[in-house]
Structures are given as structure tokens and as C-alpha cells.
Scaffold this motif. Structure first.
Motif, mmCIF file in Angstrom:
data_model
loop_
_atom_site.group_PDB
_atom_site.id
_atom_site.type_symbol
_atom_site.label_atom_id
_atom_site.label_comp_id
_atom_site.label_asym_id
_atom_site.label_seq_id
_atom_site.Cartn_x
_atom_site.Cartn_y
_atom_site.Cartn_z
ATOM 1 N N ALA A 184 0.877 -1.177 0.000
ATOM 2 C CA ALA A 184 0.000 0.000 0.000
ATOM 3 C C ALA A 184 0.913 1.225 0.000
ATOM 4 C CB ALA A 184 -0.891 -0.010 1.224
ATOM 5 N N ASP A 185 0.514 2.245 -0.756
ATOM 6 C CA ASP A 185 1.396 3.392 -0.984
ATOM 7 C C ASP A 185 0.689 4.678 -0.569
ATOM 8 O OD1 ASP A 185 3.857 4.448 -2.100
ATOM 9 O OD2 ASP A 185 2.634 5.231 -3.746
ATOM 10 N N VAL A 186 1.283 5.380 0.364
ATOM 11 C CA VAL A 186 0.745 6.672 0.793
ATOM 12 C C VAL A 186 1.855 7.701 0.641
ATOM 13 C CG1 VAL A 186 -0.252 7.990 2.691
ATOM 14 C CG2 VAL A 186 -0.759 5.560 2.465
ATOM 15 N N GLY A 205 -2.332 4.805 -3.001
ATOM 16 C CA GLY A 205 -2.448 3.791 -4.048
ATOM 17 C C GLY A 205 -1.728 2.515 -3.692
ATOM 18 N N ILE A 206 -1.296 1.819 -4.720
ATOM 19 C CA ILE A 206 -0.582 0.556 -4.531
ATOM 20 C C ILE A 206 0.781 0.645 -5.200
ATOM 21 C CG2 ILE A 206 -2.654 -0.855 -4.326
ATOM 22 C CD1 ILE A 206 -2.260 -1.628 -7.280
ATOM 23 N N TYR A 247 9.646 -1.387 -9.918
ATOM 24 C CA TYR A 247 8.373 -1.229 -9.217
ATOM 25 C C TYR A 247 7.506 -0.223 -9.967
ATOM 26 C CZ TYR A 247 10.609 3.026 -7.503
ATOM 27 O OH TYR A 247 11.244 4.228 -7.423
ATOM 28 N N ALA A 248 6.270 -0.175 -9.585
ATOM 29 C CA ALA A 248 5.334 0.787 -10.172
ATOM 30 C C ALA A 248 4.479 1.343 -9.042
ATOM 31 C CB ALA A 248 4.465 0.116 -11.229
ATOM 32 N N ARG A 249 3.872 2.459 -9.324
ATOM 33 C CA ARG A 249 2.889 3.008 -8.380
ATOM 34 C C ARG A 249 1.642 3.371 -9.177
ATOM 35 N NH1 ARG A 249 6.283 4.691 -3.804
ATOM 36 N NH2 ARG A 249 8.320 5.345 -4.592
ATOM 37 N N LEU A 250 0.516 3.173 -8.572
ATOM 38 C CA LEU A 250 -0.746 3.525 -9.224
ATOM 39 C C LEU A 250 -1.742 3.901 -8.143
ATOM 40 C CD1 LEU A 250 -2.346 3.586 -11.931
ATOM 41 C CD2 LEU A 250 -3.073 1.247 -11.416
ATOM 42 N N GLY A 251 -2.367 5.048 -8.299
ATOM 43 C CA GLY A 251 -3.308 5.430 -7.268
ATOM 44 C C GLY A 251 -4.051 6.716 -7.569
ATOM 45 N N ILE A 252 -4.737 7.171 -6.553
ATOM 46 C CA ILE A 252 -5.489 8.413 -6.674
ATOM 47 C C ILE A 252 -4.785 9.499 -5.864
ATOM 48 C CG2 ILE A 252 -7.680 7.260 -7.073
ATOM 49 C CD1 ILE A 252 -8.355 7.731 -4.110
ATOM 50 N N GLN A 253 -5.102 10.718 -6.191
ATOM 51 C CA GLN A 253 -4.499 11.824 -5.460
ATOM 52 C C GLN A 253 -5.569 12.860 -5.120
ATOM 53 O OE1 GLN A 253 -2.103 14.739 -7.523
ATOM 54 N NE2 GLN A 253 -2.594 13.848 -9.529
ATOM 55 N N TYR A 254 -5.308 13.504 -3.998
ATOM 56 C CA TYR A 254 -6.114 14.657 -3.608
ATOM 57 C C TYR A 254 -5.164 15.846 -3.649
ATOM 58 C CZ TYR A 254 -8.786 17.878 -0.695
ATOM 59 O OH TYR A 254 -9.465 18.979 -0.238
ATOM 60 N N TRP A 255 -5.476 16.832 -4.513
ATOM 61 C CA TRP A 255 -4.513 17.905 -4.752
ATOM 62 C C TRP A 255 -5.031 19.265 -4.300
ATOM 63 C CZ3 TRP A 255 -7.190 21.196 -7.730
ATOM 64 C CH2 TRP A 255 -8.124 20.674 -8.630
ATOM 65 N N GLN A 256 -4.082 20.130 -4.052
ATOM 66 C CA GLN A 256 -4.380 21.543 -3.789
ATOM 67 C C GLN A 256 -3.420 22.347 -4.676
ATOM 68 O OE1 GLN A 256 -2.886 23.765 -0.242
ATOM 69 N NE2 GLN A 256 -5.049 23.925 0.256
ATOM 70 N N THR A 257 -3.967 23.141 -5.561
ATOM 71 C CA THR A 257 -3.152 23.843 -6.547
ATOM 72 C C THR A 257 -3.441 25.332 -6.515
ATOM 73 O OG1 THR A 257 -2.907 21.941 -8.013
ATOM 74 C CG2 THR A 257 -2.749 24.105 -9.026
#
Lengths: 319, 200
Positions: free
Chosen positions: B64-66, B98-99, B112-122
Motif C-alpha cells: 500500500a502506498d501513501v 495507491g498501490i 516497481y510501479a505506483r498507481l493510485g489516486i491523489q487529492y490535490w491543492q493547486t
């Protein structure tokens, strides 16, 4: 219906090309100041629109000069060109200093109303970011509200010479004829774009021939277009910067953008008199428009044009 | 402390107790060379960023990737139009969730790879300049939203605990300023990152 051809712009470009070629030959033309022939004192309006034969889009160009210096529109002030059915903001840089340009669809030939308006969002809408959320609006400038009206003269219909006519001497006469339906006060002129090759090198340039009367016939000696580099070009009137820009724009429109942007500015390498030359003749009828009384002076021109191409074939084979 | 950072810390604190009992956890820190693309004629210059990511291995090959990504203020090239001269810049932060699948080659290499969602502030800032008599200024606006990220990387084990990582990243922020403007855009951030990982 064409996407967005721009006849006036093309005509400007053709004229511009001619001028560049002239300067490269060594003629005495000052190219340092690419401005139209406007008075050098006071607040002056300059606007021009050309509608070429069979085209449905006119290229509109406009500028304001104060004491001969272009006045930049900033902060959302912009020229608006409008007919009863179409509207466009002149957001592109025009082909001469300080001018703004845009194509305007002319579905029915009618007057074009030019106004300086303040449109802080629409003027920015070519930018990539949310211009309605992020913009610094200084408010309307002093030119907002000023206006001019461009009127188009009757169309130009060339009846002779036939396209592709061949001439062999600079002393030959081109019998240019057209349907004389202009009104009193309309002016006529011929802008030419000459492209020559001697088999090894190429030349291209533009000239202008003023026509005194809109009477339907003008006998023009070919030496208004063809000259001998070795003997000079005193008899040729090369086109001014503004007309040069107009001609280049017109060429661009007629070729759907497939013209070399520097086509009219190529150097003269081939001596025209001993080359084979294609001469594109743009017969233009001009009509003066009106400008806001708040301007000290102005030059507002609506024009329509038509084209015929003739050829000059050197009597002496260049090989 | 910004709510955005607070949220990240809460997520991290939630995951940490679980990770204590895991067979393998990893903390990655990377510097990024970024290329932003908001569409249109934006002409962003390259920028820099930092990423901090925490991996909790659920299986030998899957974690699990944070993470937290922070970009430097990244400017566009200056532009000029009928209105005046202008330049924009973007500064962005994202929480990543993500993972992270991986494949171990013979020691000391791993991909390795990473895949996930993001919550952004721009935050988008715009500078405008008109002329000497009509000066311009700066204005800015901030938006938050969601998007996704994906990356592909390679790791080299320096020893049992420390790895060096090189990673290609793609982050997409969707519908920036949607609902606030008639001109929303999607922000793509592609990046090449270099960093170190530490395994607990």
C-alpha cells in the motif's frame, strides 16, 4: 464556405512582399518605419479592410496613432469589427506597426463598424488559464468608445487580359480592363506580385500602379513590373510597407496558409528582364470610410480586389 | 498548519500502527524534475518538486502506498497578446494513495510501479504588465480536487535497508477550477525523480 480566408490581409502581404524585394535590389525605399501613410500630428485613426473576389472573409486591420506613433491597446481594450450578423475582436498583430487584425466573415457585403471596446475577459480568451477568474482589469482606456465605419466599394470584375497572357518585352502594353461600376470618389490601383526565375536563381517583388479613373480601361506598360537590375528601376513604384503587408496577407489567404511567410521578402537574385516571370496583378478598388469626430484625422479604407496572372517570357533564353 | 497537511498526517498516523507489525515497510524520499502541462499555449518551464512516500508491504510483491508530493512554484514562459504581457505560475501539493507492486530481480535490483489516486491543492498565480502608465500586478486563486497518478521506477539496493531509486512519474489533476471558471483545465505533471528509500 471557406474556413477563414482573409482577403485584406493577403493583399497587405502581397504589398509587403513587393516592398521587401525592392529594398533587396537596392532601391531607395526606407523600410525602417513600417507604418501606413498617416499624419504625424494629432490622434489619427487608420483602418483598412479588403474583400477579394470569391472570398467570403475580409481581413480587417486597424490602428490608432498619436503624433505618428502607434497607440497600443492594453488591459482589455480592443478593436471590435462588427456587421449586422458577424462580430470579431481584432486580437492579432497586424502587418504594420501598431496595427491589429482579424478576419471577419462577410456573408452579405455591408459596412463594417469598428469600435474600441473594453472586453477584459474576451480579449484574453486565447490564454490557457481561467481568464474569467484571474485577470487584472485596469478598466476602460481613453480610446474606448471611439469608432470608424468601413464601406466596401462595388466588386472588381476584370475582363482582360486573359489569364496566362504572355508578353516578351518590357515595352509591351498590358491592356487591363474591368467593369467600371465604381462611384465617384472611389480610387483604383494595381498591386503586382512578380516572381521571376532565370533557371538558377529566383526573384520576387511587388509594385503598385495608380489608376487615375475608374473608367474600365488602363493601358499599363510592362516596365511597371519588369526592370533591368543593371539599369535600375526608376520607372517602377514599389509598394509601401502597409500595402506590402496587405499583399502578403492576401497571398496567405489565397493559398490557405501555404505561402512562404517571407515570400514577398525574397532577395532579387535573378535579373527580371532576362528571366521568366509570373506577374500576379491585383486590381483594387478603394473607398474611403468615416472615422469618429474625436479623432484629429484618419484614413479608413474599404477595398475590393480581383486578380489576373500574366507572364513575361524573356526573349533571350537564359541558358 | 494547512488542512491539507493535517489530512496527510492523519492518514500517515492511521497507517503507521499497522506498519509497525508488518514484515516490511519502506519510506521513500525523492526530488523531482517536473514538466507541467495545462493544455493550450501554457509553455511551462521545467520545475522541481519533492515526494515523500510510505509503503506498507501487504505481500512480498505488493505494498500500500501513501505519499505527499509538493511542487516548487513553476512558471510559464512570458506571453504577450493584445491585452499585455503576462506570466503564470503553479504551485501544487498532493496526497497520494495507491498501490506499489514490485518485482525483484537478482540482488541488488528491483523494478516497481505506483498507481493510485491523489487529492490535490493547486495555486495558480498570474502576473500581468501593461505599460509604464498602466501598471499591472499579480492575482492568484487556489482550488482542490482529485486525480490519479502512475509511475514506473527502478531501485538499486545499497545495503539491506537503503535503496537508490529512479522513477518516471505521471500525475493528473482533473478539472482544476471546475465550477469556479468557464475555463477549467486538467493539469498533467510528468516528472523524473531520484531518491532514496529506507526499509524498516
Amino acid at each position: 464556405m471557406k474556413a477563414a480566408p482573409t482577403p485584406v490581409t493577403r493583399l497587405f502581404k502581397v504589398a509587403a512582399a513587393i516592398f521587401f524585394i525592392y529594398t533587396s535590389v537596392g532601391c531607395d525605399v526606407d523600410s525602417s518605419n513600417n507604418t501606413p501613410p498617416v499624419p504625424t500630428t494629432g490622434l489619427v485613426m487608420y483602418a483598412e479592410a479588403n474583400l477579394h473576389e470569391s472570398e467570403e472573409t475580409a481581413q480587417i486591420a486597424a490602428a490608432v496613432y498619436r503624433d505618428g506613433v502607434p497607440v497600443g491597446l492594453i488591459g482589455g481594450d480592443v478593436f471590435e469589427a462588427r456587421t449586422t450578423t458577424q462580430r470579431v475582436l481584432l486580437k492579432d498583430s497586424g502587418s504594420y506597426d501598431g496595427s491589429y487584425a482579424a478576419p471577419l466573415v462577410i456573408d452579405v457585403v455591408q459596412d463594417v463598424f469598428l469600435n474600441v471596446v473594453h472586453e477584459p475577459i474576451e480579449a484574453r480568451d486565447d490564454r490557457w488559464y481561467p481568464v474569467d477568474l484571474l485577470n487584472i482589469d485596469p478598466g476602460p482606456g481613453e480610446l474606448v468608445g471611439k469608432s470608424a465605419t468601413v464601406s466596401f466599394p462595388p466588386e472588381v470584375i476584370i475582363t482582360s487580359p486573359a489569364s496566362g497572357a504572355i508578353y516578351n518585352s518590357p515595352l509591351d502594353i498590358v491592356d487591363l480592363s474591368w467593369v467600371a461600376i465604381g462611384a465617384a470618389g472611389d480610387a483604383m490601383r494595381v498591386l503586382s506580385l512578380v516572381s521571376c526565375t532565370d533557371g538558377l536563381t529566383r526573384s520576387s517583388y511587388g509594385t503598385v500602379v495608380d489608376i487615375v479613373d475608374d473608367d474600365g480601361l488602363e493601358a499599363i506598360a510592362l516596365n511597371n513590373f519588369i526592370f533591368d537590375v543593371n539599369e535600375g528601376s526608376a520607372g517602377i513604384k514599389f509598394i509601401s510597407d502597409a500595402a506590402q503587408a496587405l499583399l502578403q496577407e492576401l497571398l496567405d489567404q489565397l493559398s490557405a496558409g501555404n505561402i512562404d511567410p517571407d515570400f514577398v521578402s525574397k532577395k532579387v537574385e535573378a535579373n527580371p528582364i532576362s528571366s521568366d516571370c509570373e506577374i500576379r496583378l491585383f486590381l483594387q478598388r478603394q473607398r474611403k470610410g468615416v472615422f469618429d469626430a474625436s479623432f484629429d484625422d484618419g484614413l479608413v479604407i474599404g477595398s475590393r480586389s480581383a486578380e489576373v496572372t500574366v507572364n513575361y517570357v524573356s526573349p533571350t533564353p537564359f541558358n | 498548519m494547512p488542512a491539507f497537511i493535517q489530512f496527510f498526517i492523519i492518514v500517515l498516523m492511521t497507517v503507521m500502527p499497522v506498519a509497525v507489525h508488518a514484515r516490511e515497510i519502506q519510506l521513500d524520499a525523492s526530488v523531482l524534475l517536473t514538466a507541467m502541462d495545462a493544455g493550450g499555449n501554457d509553455n511551462f518551464k521545467s520545475g522541481k518538486g519533492l515526494a515523500l512516500q510510505y509503503s506498507y508491504y501487504l505481500k512480498q510483491w505488493l505494498a500500500a502506498d501513501v505519499g505527499l508530493f509538493v511542487s516548487d512554484q513553476t512558471f510559464t514562459e512570458s506571453g504577450r497578446d493584445v491585452v499585455g504581457d503576462y506570466r503564470a505560475s503553479i504551485q501544487s501539493k498532493s496526497i497520494l494513495l495507491g498501490i506499489k507492486p514490485r518485482h525483484k530481480f537478482s540482488v541488488p535490483y528491483e523494478v516497481y510501479a505506483r498507481l493510485g489516486i491523489q487529492y490535490w491543492q493547486t495555486e495558480l498565480e498570474v502576473e500581468e504588465y501593461f505599460n509604464e502608465s498602466v501598471p499591472g500586478g499579480k492575482t492568484s486563486a487556489t482550488d482542490t480536487g482529485t486525480g490519479y497518478y502512475a509511475s514506473l521506477g527502478g531501485a538499486h539496493y545499497i545495503n539491506d535497508r537503503v535503496v537508490v531509486q529512479l522513477e518516471l512519474r505521471h500525475m493528473m489533476q482533473l478539472d482544476v477550477f471546475e465550477g469556479e471558471s468557464d475555463y477549467p483545465f486538467d493539469l498533467r505533471i510528468n516528472a523524473l525523480s531520484f531518491g532514496f528509500g529506507y526499509r524498516f
